[in-house]
Design a protein around this motif. Structure first.
Motif, PDB file in Angstrom:
ATOM      1  N   LYS A  54      -2.857  -8.987  47.022  1.00  0.00           N
ATOM      2  CA  LYS A  54      -4.049  -8.714  47.824  1.00  0.00           C
ATOM      3  C   LYS A  54      -4.492  -7.266  47.668  1.00  0.00           C
ATOM      4  CE  LYS A  54      -3.787 -12.196  51.446  1.00  0.00           C
ATOM      5  NZ  LYS A  54      -3.779 -12.423  52.892  1.00  0.00           N
ATOM      6  N   ARG A  55      -3.533  -6.345  47.664  1.00  0.00           N
ATOM      7  CA  ARG A  55      -3.852  -4.926  47.502  1.00  0.00           C
ATOM      8  C   ARG A  55      -4.503  -4.681  46.147  1.00  0.00           C
ATOM      9  NH1 ARG A  55       1.152  -2.831  47.906  1.00  0.00           N
ATOM     10  NH2 ARG A  55       1.138  -3.317  50.128  1.00  0.00           N
ATOM     11  N   ARG A 106      -8.054  -6.154  46.173  1.00  0.00           N
ATOM     12  CA  ARG A 106      -8.979  -5.331  46.951  1.00  0.00           C
ATOM     13  C   ARG A 106      -9.416  -4.102  46.160  1.00  0.00           C
ATOM     14  NH1 ARG A 106      -5.175  -5.653  51.335  1.00  0.00           N
ATOM     15  NH2 ARG A 106      -5.633  -7.547  52.486  1.00  0.00           N
ATOM     16  N   GLU A 122     -13.222  -3.238  44.989  1.00  0.00           N
ATOM     17  CA  GLU A 122     -13.865  -1.975  45.349  1.00  0.00           C
ATOM     18  C   GLU A 122     -14.414  -1.269  44.113  1.00  0.00           C
ATOM     19  OE1 GLU A 122     -15.615   0.938  47.304  1.00  0.00           O
ATOM     20  OE2 GLU A 122     -14.716  -0.834  48.254  1.00  0.00           O
TER      21      GLU A 122
END
Length: 58
Positions: free
Chosen positions: A12-13, A16, A20
């Motif tokens: 998930k990190r 993300r 971005e």
């Protein structure tokens, strides 16, 4: 021994961060006001007309 990490959280990190970065690129490409787009179009048209006027007829 290495630390235990949660792979779901790591994925998930990573996702993300990638999202971005993509959003930042999109802001640069598409985040312009209507006036800016019109000014660029007018400049391109002016450059095109200037080039056409400089053509020589053979």
């Amino acid at each position: 021994m290495a630390d235990v990490i949660n792979l779901r959280q790591a994925r998930k990190r990573r996702d993300r961060k990638a999202a971005e970065e993509q959003a930042g690129a999109n802001r640069l490409a598409f985040g312009r006001t209507k006036a800016q787009k019109q000014a660029d179009a007018a400049e391109a048209e002016r450059a095109s007309r200037l080039l056409d006027q400089a053509k020589r007829e053979d």
